[in-house]
Design an enzyme around this catalytic site. Sequence first.
Site, PDB file in Angstrom:
ATOM      1  N   HIS A 285     -15.487 117.371 -31.211  1.00 13.49           N
ATOM      2  CA  HIS A 285     -16.718 117.001 -30.516  1.00 13.49           C
ATOM      3  C   HIS A 285     -17.271 118.199 -29.747  1.00 13.49           C
ATOM      4  O   HIS A 285     -16.534 119.000 -29.177  1.00 13.49           O
ATOM      5  CB  HIS A 285     -16.522 115.771 -29.626  1.00 13.49           C
ATOM      6  N   ASP A 297     -12.549 121.083 -23.101  1.00 13.45           N
ATOM      7  CA  ASP A 297     -12.905 119.761 -23.621  1.00 13.45           C
ATOM      8  C   ASP A 297     -14.397 119.667 -23.898  1.00 13.45           C
ATOM      9  O   ASP A 297     -15.148 119.212 -23.043  1.00 13.45           O
ATOM     10  CB  ASP A 297     -12.484 118.694 -22.616  1.00 13.45           C
ATOM     11  N   GLU A 334     -19.123 112.092 -28.010  1.00 11.24           N
ATOM     12  CA  GLU A 334     -17.736 111.621 -27.985  1.00 11.24           C
ATOM     13  C   GLU A 334     -17.380 111.120 -26.601  1.00 11.24           C
ATOM     14  O   GLU A 334     -16.666 110.120 -26.451  1.00 11.24           O
ATOM     15  CB  GLU A 334     -16.796 112.772 -28.398  1.00 11.24           C
ATOM     16  N   GLU A 335     -17.871 111.820 -25.583  1.00 17.50           N
ATOM     17  CA  GLU A 335     -17.480 111.510 -24.208  1.00 17.50           C
ATOM     18  C   GLU A 335     -17.998 110.157 -23.713  1.00 17.50           C
ATOM     19  O   GLU A 335     -17.545 109.670 -22.687  1.00 17.50           O
ATOM     20  CB  GLU A 335     -17.956 112.618 -23.263  1.00 17.50           C
ATOM     21  N   ASP A 363      -9.320 118.299 -30.568  1.00 15.81           N
ATOM     22  CA  ASP A 363      -9.987 117.986 -29.306  1.00 15.81           C
ATOM     23  C   ASP A 363      -9.089 118.442 -28.166  1.00 15.81           C
ATOM     24  O   ASP A 363      -8.023 117.866 -27.946  1.00 15.81           O
ATOM     25  CB  ASP A 363     -10.232 116.479 -29.243  1.00 15.81           C
ATOM     26  N   HIS A 463     -12.440 116.932 -17.268  1.00 22.68           N
ATOM     27  CA  HIS A 463     -13.693 116.247 -16.904  1.00 22.68           C
ATOM     28  C   HIS A 463     -14.210 116.682 -15.535  1.00 22.68           C
ATOM     29  O   HIS A 463     -14.754 115.862 -14.780  1.00 22.68           O
ATOM     30  CB  HIS A 463     -13.506 114.728 -16.950  1.00 22.68           C
TER      31      HIS A 463
END
Length: 500
Positions: A285, A297, A334-335, A363, A463
């Site tokens: 992603h 990420d 994706e998130e 990922d 994140h």
Amino acid sequence: MRVLRNRTTASLLSAAVAAPVLFVAASPAGAQDVARHDGHRTAPAGEAQRLAEKLVKKSTGKSAYRHLEKFQKIADAHGGNRAAGTSGHQASTTYVYDRLKKAGYKVTYQNFKLYKSRTLRESARVVSPEPRELSARAFAFSKSTPQGGLQAPVVAARVDATPGCEADDYASDTFTGKIALVKRGACTFAEKEAAATKAGALGLVLYNHSGDQPVEGDLEHPRNAHIPAVGITKAEGEKLAGQVAGGEVKLSLDVATKTVAHKTRNVIAETRGGRADRVVALGAHLDSVPEGPGINDNGSGSAGLIEVAEKLAKETKGGKKLAHKVRFGWWSAEEVGLLGSDHYVKSLSARQKKNIKLYLNFDMIASPNAAELVYDGDDSDKTGAGAGPAGSAQIEKLINGFLDKKKVPHWGTDFDGRSDYGPFIDAGIPAGGTFTGAEGLKTAEQAAKAGGEAGRPYDPNYHAKGDDISNINRKAFALNIDVIAHAVGTYAHDLSSLRH
């Protein structure tokens, strides 16, 4: 890699795909499953080994690092992130598209609409008999109450193995014009909301089945919204249920959400050669979370695919020497729910899905406190979800064998549904890949064998704003690019291991 549920959430609306390049006709039935090497016919295994060795040698973390630098620059120039539906993500897709086009691939954008839910108001208050505020959280995509909210008595749905999931959990006629109090569990938020709506409820309060946090509900799409819905804590819900059993309880509910549509896109690139009925698919992603640039990420997986794809093109002159077609996907959204990969898989016909012989997912492959984690295709770890579709165990075996030869310690990781392998597995396509860890804690065994800090997250910047280029584990990054290169080189010529 997505969390299992997000506070601000999203859904997608499929769009027409202007991508004829994705679905070319299969090669004639008589196509040979062998390749030529130096003018002589050679077994696929020999070609596979030669190409795998070349790609591992040529594909490097040092070379791929420039793509991470580019993703960081894009984020810096676009508000600090590359989230789906933003200019930062669009710039990232343009960069990937241009690189792969220049390398000689057939490249296309796959466009779709992304819906995001924004909470404007969320409150719930017991009016009587014991006035108090509740820690309410509006469901994503919840229907809004009138301005100023609504007041009504509360009625509790039956608590059983499937609380609030079925029609008989709601006593006949007693929910009409009232607020349904329902316990979490057994079915989706949307299914509970629909059942309460059908019973005549004008609002839904869902309480948690564990922990001390309010439910973060998600209806997944604006079309699933029928009544205002909020989540509260387990303790609050149990207290309310006890009071309702003893007499009338009146509740005030005030909810407002806003749905915003955004355009976003996947990038798909495939080799010009190779059998179209034997597709080797890989994906990563490309979107970040809004909180940061997303360099691990998942700039790391995205950059790894670019690196190997470019080296594959140089070694095979656009893929014309390949036995099998190789297809790379950089997924959007994706998130917020694996939306890009899900949209892609759903856009395929049954034949096109069958033509994809395996899917490899990468990922987060450069976590600061990394452990080398390989997706557990055969469920040998006996944790979480079961085995992947037939062939997944063999993918795991191929990756483990490569790591064993390099004397790299590795561990299994579950197909827990948090990344883009999910839609492929649901379609029955064998899947695998690697992952170096997110918010989970590194074990003492992993630290002893692979270094790093036990008891600390694999990625303490997961994140967050700190997921930037300064926190990339370059050793793990390089290792996993080798894994990608080896798998691509092997499967581009030889799929026989999937049957053993």
